[in-house]
Write a protein that holds these residues in place. Structure first.
Motif, PDB file in Angstrom:
ATOM      1  N   GLN A   1      37.429  46.646  23.752  1.00  0.00           N
ATOM      2  CA  GLN A   1      38.746  46.290  23.220  1.00  0.00           C
ATOM      3  C   GLN A   1      38.778  44.787  22.957  1.00  0.00           C
ATOM      4  O   GLN A   1      38.230  43.991  23.727  1.00  0.00           O
ATOM      5  CB  GLN A   1      39.846  46.674  24.208  1.00  0.00           C
ATOM      6  CG  GLN A   1      39.912  48.168  24.503  1.00  0.00           C
ATOM      7  CD  GLN A   1      40.275  48.996  23.290  1.00  0.00           C
ATOM      8  OE1 GLN A   1      41.360  48.844  22.735  1.00  0.00           O
ATOM      9  NE2 GLN A   1      39.374  49.867  22.866  1.00  0.00           N
TER      10      GLN A   1
ATOM     11  N   LYS B   1      46.700  56.693  26.796  1.00  0.00           N
ATOM     12  CA  LYS B   1      46.557  57.727  25.762  1.00  0.00           C
ATOM     13  C   LYS B   1      45.646  58.853  26.258  1.00  0.00           C
ATOM     14  O   LYS B   1      45.944  60.032  26.066  1.00  0.00           O
ATOM     15  CB  LYS B   1      46.008  57.108  24.477  1.00  0.00           C
ATOM     16  CG  LYS B   1      45.943  58.085  23.323  1.00  0.00           C
ATOM     17  CD  LYS B   1      45.556  57.385  22.038  1.00  0.00           C
ATOM     18  CE  LYS B   1      45.556  58.375  20.885  1.00  0.00           C
ATOM     19  NZ  LYS B   1      45.208  57.721  19.612  1.00  0.00           N
TER      20      LYS B   1
ATOM     21  N   ALA C   1      47.944  52.487  21.647  1.00  0.00           N
ATOM     22  CA  ALA C   1      46.497  52.298  21.738  1.00  0.00           C
ATOM     23  C   ALA C   1      45.943  51.884  20.377  1.00  0.00           C
ATOM     24  O   ALA C   1      46.233  52.529  19.367  1.00  0.00           O
ATOM     25  CB  ALA C   1      45.840  53.589  22.219  1.00  0.00           C
TER      26      ALA C   1
ATOM     27  N   SER D   1      44.906  46.211  26.299  1.00  0.00           N
ATOM     28  CA  SER D   1      44.473  47.217  25.323  1.00  0.00           C
ATOM     29  C   SER D   1      43.662  48.327  25.992  1.00  0.00           C
ATOM     30  O   SER D   1      43.781  49.500  25.615  1.00  0.00           O
ATOM     31  CB  SER D   1      43.659  46.561  24.202  1.00  0.00           C
ATOM     32  OG  SER D   1      44.487  45.742  23.410  1.00  0.00           O
TER      33      SER D   1
ATOM     34  N   GLN E   1      44.591  52.447  26.023  1.00  0.00           N
ATOM     35  CA  GLN E   1      43.677  53.569  25.746  1.00  0.00           C
ATOM     36  C   GLN E   1      43.666  54.556  26.906  1.00  0.00           C
ATOM     37  O   GLN E   1      43.661  55.775  26.697  1.00  0.00           O
ATOM     38  CB  GLN E   1      42.256  53.052  25.478  1.00  0.00           C
ATOM     39  CG  GLN E   1      42.124  52.185  24.253  1.00  0.00           C
ATOM     40  CD  GLN E   1      42.361  52.908  22.937  1.00  0.00           C
ATOM     41  OE1 GLN E   1      42.625  54.105  22.872  1.00  0.00           O
ATOM     42  NE2 GLN E   1      42.260  52.161  21.850  1.00  0.00           N
TER      43      GLN E   1
END
Length: 154
Positions: free
Chosen positions: A41, A80, A19, A73, A77
């Motif tokens: 992003q 994560k 991330a 991207s 995230q």
């Protein structure tokens, strides 16, 4: 841990990167209940960002490729936020796409389709989402596209 969604991404030729870290004073995502709000992003690719202005420097197809890079991207995230378990994703709720474009460029929706089509390819019906696609006079670092998103997780 690799699950169904990770396999779908692999079938699409995508391995999620780590991330990205924020470039300014903000956090990459905020979880409120079962919703994860992911900050905008940028279109990161090997070697840097996809830069340029739609309607001047880049074609609609190149813009759609930049939007797809933003989507990757976004998912990094989300992974994560899910503690590394992307299969906790229940639904892509909404994407908001900003397109660095000239005043007469009108294909912002076609550009952001690069992200939307990717989400549906990766997640099927769970990837269908509400969306906005708007023009911007400029974006950070001169990037072509920036996309933020809201995701429902378990």
């Amino acid at each position: 841990m690799s699950g169904t969604y990770e396999k779908n991404l692999a079938d699409l030729g995508v391995t999620l990167p780590d991330a990205p870290t924020p470039a300014a004073n903000y956090v990459p995502f905020v979880q409120v209940g079962n919703l994860v709000h992911v900050s905008g992003q940028l279109p990161a690719v090997e070697g840097g960002f996809i830069t340029g202005k739609l309607g001047a420097d880049l074609s609609t197809e190149e813009g759609a490729n930049a939007a797809r890079a933003c989507a990757i991207s976004l998912l990094a995230q989300v992974k994560k936020a899910c503690g590394g378990e992307l299969d906790r994703l229940k639904r892509v709720v909404k994407l908001v796409g900003f397109v660095n474009s000239t005043g007469d460029f009108v294909d912002q929706p076609k550009v952001i389709n690069g992200a939307s089509d990717f989400m549906v390819a990766a997640f099927g019906d769970a990837g269908r989402h509400a969306r906005s696609a708007v023009s911007a006079a400029s974006l950070p670092f001169g990037v072509a596209v920036e996309i933020e998103g809201i995701f429902e997780i378990e």
